[in-house]
Design a protein around this motif. Structure first.
Motif, PDB file in Angstrom:
ATOM      1  N   ALA A  83      47.180  37.115  42.530  1.00 21.07           N
ATOM      2  CA  ALA A  83      45.483  36.920  41.454  1.00 21.07           C
ATOM      3  C   ALA A  83      45.212  38.204  42.400  1.00 21.07           C
ATOM      4  O   ALA A  83      44.874  39.064  41.032  1.00 21.07           O
ATOM      5  CB  ALA A  83      44.926  35.637  42.326  1.00 21.07           C
ATOM      6  N   LYS A  88      42.454  40.122  39.879  1.00 20.43           N
ATOM      7  CA  LYS A  88      41.240  39.072  39.197  1.00 20.43           C
ATOM      8  C   LYS A  88      39.754  39.203  40.470  1.00 20.43           C
ATOM      9  O   LYS A  88      40.261  40.046  41.811  1.00 20.43           O
ATOM     10  CB  LYS A  88      42.101  38.282  39.641  1.00 20.43           C
ATOM     11  N   THR A  90      38.264  37.760  42.820  1.00 20.20           N
ATOM     12  CA  THR A  90      38.610  36.781  43.891  1.00 20.20           C
ATOM     13  C   THR A  90      37.182  36.029  45.362  1.00 20.20           C
ATOM     14  O   THR A  90      37.666  37.361  45.475  1.00 20.20           O
ATOM     15  CB  THR A  90      39.739  36.712  44.754  1.00 20.20           C
ATOM     16  N   SER A 137      39.195  42.957  34.346  1.00 16.11           N
ATOM     17  CA  SER A 137      40.305  42.766  34.796  1.00 16.11           C
ATOM     18  C   SER A 137      41.377  43.192  34.262  1.00 16.11           C
ATOM     19  O   SER A 137      42.280  42.539  32.650  1.00 16.11           O
ATOM     20  CB  SER A 137      40.100  40.985  34.834  1.00 16.11           C
ATOM     21  N   VAL A 256      46.600  39.821  30.577  1.00 19.02           N
ATOM     22  CA  VAL A 256      44.852  39.755  31.323  1.00 19.02           C
ATOM     23  C   VAL A 256      43.849  40.315  30.571  1.00 19.02           C
ATOM     24  O   VAL A 256      42.320  39.929  30.891  1.00 19.02           O
ATOM     25  CB  VAL A 256      44.893  39.699  32.992  1.00 19.02           C
TER      26      VAL A 256
END
Length: 276
Positions: A83, A88, A90, A137, A256
């Motif tokens: 991740a 991302k 998180t 992202s 993404v």
């Protein structure tokens, strides 16, 4: 008012242990719901691919990734690393700060010390803030690779001059460099050019512009260069005359999201004529 807009998605990484049931059901799930999102673990989903492939995909599409680090589960640590590699948003949480490994200590954590009420309150606050302050992202790859046109780095340029051929068509080549000391897997990206009606393409966009895909990228070794190119035919009847600035967008697609470079391009023919 009724809306069909999907709620933001929080993907949860955690061990599937009985002692963490209330942490998930009462703390995490309710915090996500109160913040206006929905959450799932991979064991709640129905899918056909291998479980690791499913986890990779869910991390990639999630708006927020949430990881429960209690017990120092190695699978969760591995998935958190993935991740982070994708850039991302998180959230890390743990029952005791002693479960935070050295490599993650500089990241903020929700430490709830056995209190699900504290977990729910702190988690709702963080999720709500992240949803109210969205961040694009993108894979780190697209941010580390350097993109050029005619030797000018397009991340730093607002205007570039590109010659046309005698038919008024644009042969566009985007040079790509890996300035890092490791391999960049740029073959996972796609590159496109978005133009106005001056260069009509096969893919019309809702805003009236057109998209043209360039050739596929290849992986880059440290310091290596490559290029992607495409041929953009001009609108029938266009002819060299006057001066023209054309707005182009170079779009880099990743798994993404995408990254745009907006440019003003001065278009000229080899004899300094211009297209209108």
């Amino acid at each position: 008012m009724h809306t069909t807009t999907p709620k933001p998605f929080v993907f949860v990484l955690m061990p599937f242990r009985e002692e963490l049931r209330d942490v998930y059901e009462v703390g995490i799930k309710q915090a996500c719901k109160d913040a206006g999102a929905y959450c799932e673990r991979v064991d709640e989903q129905v899918f056909e691919e291998q479980i690791l492939e499913r986890i990779y995909h869910q991390i990639a599409v999630a708006d927020v990734v949430l990881a429960e680090l209690t017990g120092q589960n190695p699978n969760v640590f591995y998935e958190v690393g993935y991740a982070h590699a994708l850039g991302k948003r998180t959230i890390l949480l743990t029952n005791k700060d002693s479960d935070i490994p050295f490599d993650l200590k500089h990241y903020p954590h929700v430490v709830y010390d056995g209190s699900i009420a504290r977990l729910k309150s702190d988690l709702e606050t963080r999720i709500r803030w992240m949803l109210e302050h969205p961040k694009r992202s993108l894979t780190r790859i697209s941010e580390e690779a350097a993109f050029y046109i005619n030797g000018v780095r397009i991340e730093e340029a607002s205007e570039i001059r590109i010659p046309l051929d005698r038919q008024g068509s644009l042969q566009l080549a985007v040079q790509v460099q890996n300035p890092t000391t490791r391999v960049l897997q740029t073959s996972s990206m796609k590159t496109a050019v978005i133009t106005s009606g001056l260069f009509p393409g096969r893919i019309p966009l809702p805003d009236g512009r057109h998209m043209h895909y360039l050739s596929q990228l290849s992986d880059l070794l440290p310091g290596e260069w490559t290029w992607v190119d495409g041929w953009l035919p001009a609108r029938p009847g266009a002819r060299p005359v006057g001066r023209l600035l054309e707005a182009l967008t170079i779009r880099i697609f990743t798994e993404v999201g995408y990254r745009d470079f907006d440019l003003n391009v001065e278009l000229s023919d080899p004899e300094d004529g211009y297209l209108r």
